[in-house]
Write a protein that holds these residues in place. Structure first.
Motif, PDB file in Angstrom:
ATOM      1  N   ALA A  18     -66.808 -83.862  20.056  1.00 29.25           N
ATOM      2  CA  ALA A  18     -66.643 -84.265  18.653  1.00 29.25           C
ATOM      3  C   ALA A  18     -67.037 -83.129  17.718  1.00 29.25           C
ATOM      4  O   ALA A  18     -66.361 -82.858  16.717  1.00 29.25           O
ATOM      5  N   GLU A  19     -68.128 -82.448  18.042  1.00 29.50           N
ATOM      6  CA  GLU A  19     -68.590 -81.355  17.185  1.00 29.50           C
ATOM      7  C   GLU A  19     -67.629 -80.171  17.248  1.00 29.50           C
ATOM      8  O   GLU A  19     -67.406 -79.482  16.237  1.00 29.50           O
ATOM      9  N   ILE A  90     -69.196 -79.432   2.265  1.00 31.39           N
ATOM     10  CA  ILE A  90     -68.359 -80.275   3.121  1.00 31.39           C
ATOM     11  C   ILE A  90     -69.223 -80.828   4.240  1.00 31.39           C
ATOM     12  O   ILE A  90     -69.886 -80.078   4.964  1.00 31.39           O
ATOM     13  N   ASP A  91     -69.220 -82.143   4.386  1.00 31.53           N
ATOM     14  CA  ASP A  91     -69.976 -82.842   5.430  1.00 31.53           C
ATOM     15  C   ASP A  91     -68.985 -83.747   6.144  1.00 31.53           C
ATOM     16  O   ASP A  91     -68.357 -84.608   5.518  1.00 31.53           O
ATOM     17  N   MET A  92     -68.811 -83.536   7.464  1.00 30.96           N
ATOM     18  CA  MET A  92     -67.755 -84.259   8.166  1.00 30.96           C
ATOM     19  C   MET A  92     -68.148 -84.512   9.617  1.00 30.96           C
ATOM     20  O   MET A  92     -69.064 -83.878  10.150  1.00 30.96           O
ATOM     21  N   GLY A  93     -67.425 -85.439  10.222  1.00 33.46           N
ATOM     22  CA  GLY A  93     -67.662 -85.726  11.628  1.00 33.46           C
ATOM     23  C   GLY A  93     -66.502 -86.469  12.248  1.00 33.46           C
ATOM     24  O   GLY A  93     -65.921 -87.365  11.633  1.00 33.46           O
ATOM     25  N   GLY A 101     -69.646 -86.769  15.854  1.00 30.34           N
ATOM     26  CA  GLY A 101     -70.066 -85.433  15.466  1.00 30.34           C
ATOM     27  C   GLY A 101     -70.575 -85.481  14.034  1.00 30.34           C
ATOM     28  O   GLY A 101     -70.349 -86.450  13.310  1.00 30.34           O
ATOM     29  N   ASP A 102     -71.267 -84.427  13.608  1.00 33.22           N
ATOM     30  CA  ASP A 102     -71.811 -84.377  12.246  1.00 33.22           C
ATOM     31  C   ASP A 102     -72.157 -82.929  11.920  1.00 33.22           C
ATOM     32  O   ASP A 102     -72.953 -82.307  12.629  1.00 33.22           O
TER      33      ASP A 102
END
Length: 232
Positions: A18-19, A90-93, A101-102
Motif C-alpha cells: 500500500a505504501e 498532500i496526505d494520502m493512503g 498506507g499513509d
C-alpha cells in the motif's frame, strides 16, 4: 490489543505494498501538479492514480491543502487555486488487501520564502530524529518527546498541535498512539507513522510523514519518497 498492534509478516507485506503505491502516486503528482490547478483537481488525480495502480480503496479522504490552508492538519481540499509561493501538503493512503498506507509530503510551488524553508528544515529534522528513536522497547511517549523537543527548541512548540504518530493496519489509525500522554511501548513488527508538523495560524504549515515498521534494530521505513524540500 497488543496482539493486534503487532502484525504478521503477511500483514506487513500488504502495508508495504500500500505504501509503495503511495510512493508511485507521489512521483506522478510531482509531474502533474501545476500553479493554477485547484486543490480538488490534485486530490482527484491522486485518488484516480491510486485506484489505477490497483488500490481497492483509500485509507482516508485525500488531503491536499495549499497556501495558508496548510495551517489545517486535516484540511479538506477545496476549489482554492494553487499559486506561486504556496506550500502544498498532500496526505494520502491506498488500501491493499484490506491494509492501509499513509504518507504525507509538503512541497513548494516555484519558490520558497526563508521563513517557510526554516520551518520545513525544523520539521524534517524532527521527523528524522523521531524515526531514529523508534525501536522495540522504546516508549511511544519518548518518541513523541524527541520530535516535540526539536520543534520546541526551535521556537515553534506552540504550533505543534497533534501527536507524533499512530499504528496502522486494517484501519489507518490504530494503536499504539505516539503522543504526550501515551503509556504504550513499541514492539517488533508494529507499523507506526512518524509525522511531526508545524502549523502557523493565518500563515502556513508543514508536515512530513513516513510509515515505519518497528524492529529490534530500529525501523524498516516503508516510505521511500524524497523528504528534502522539493520546489516545483
Amino acid at each position: 490489543m497488543e496482539n493486534r498492534m503487532i502484525k504478521t509478516p503477511d500483514e506487513i507485506l500488504k502495508i508495504m505494498k500500500a505504501e509503495a503505491m503511495g510512493d508511485m502516486c507521489f512521483s506522478h503528482i510531482l509531474d502533474f501538479i501545476k500553479v493554477g490547478m485547484t486543490e480538488l483537481e490534485v486530490a482527484g488525480e491522486i485518488e484516480r492514480v491510486l485506484l489505477a495502480l490497483g488500490a481497492e480503496g483509500l485509507s482516508f479522504p485525500t488531503i491536499c491543502v495549499s497556501g495558508t490552508r496548510t495551517e489545517f492538519p486535516h484540511g479538506e481540499p477545496t476549489d482554492k487555486v494553487i499559486m506561486e509561493g504556496d506550500l502544498v501538503t498532500i496526505d494520502m493512503g491506498a488500501v491493499v488487501d484490506g491494509y492501509c498506507g499513509d504518507m504525507t509530503r509538503t512541497v513548494a510551488m516555484n519558490y520558497i520564502r526563508d521563513d517557510q524553508q526554516e520551518v520545513y528544515d525544523v520539521v524534517l529534522r524532527s521527523q528524522e530524529a523521531g524515526l531514529a528513536a523508534v525501536k522495540s522497547g522504546v516508549r511511544c511517549f519518548d518518541v513523541d518527546k524527541v520530535c516535540r523537543d526539536i520543534i520546541a527548541d526551535a521556537g515553534y512548540g506552540e504550533y505543534y498541535i497533534h501527536g507524533t504518530g499512530h499504528g496502522v493496519g486494517t484501519e489507518v489509525h490504530e494503536a499504539p498512539t505516539l503522543n504526550t500522554k501515551s503509556d504504550e511501548v513499541l514492539a517488533e513488527y508494529m507499523p507506526v507513522t512518524i509525522e511531526p508538523g508545524i502549523y502557523i495560524p493565518g500563515n502556513f504549515g508543514v508536515r512530513i510523514e513516513d510509515l515505519a515498521i518497528v524492529t529490534d534494530f530500529g525501523i524498516i521505513n516503508t516510505t521511500k519518497s524524497c523528504k528534502e524540500l522539493i520546489i516545483l
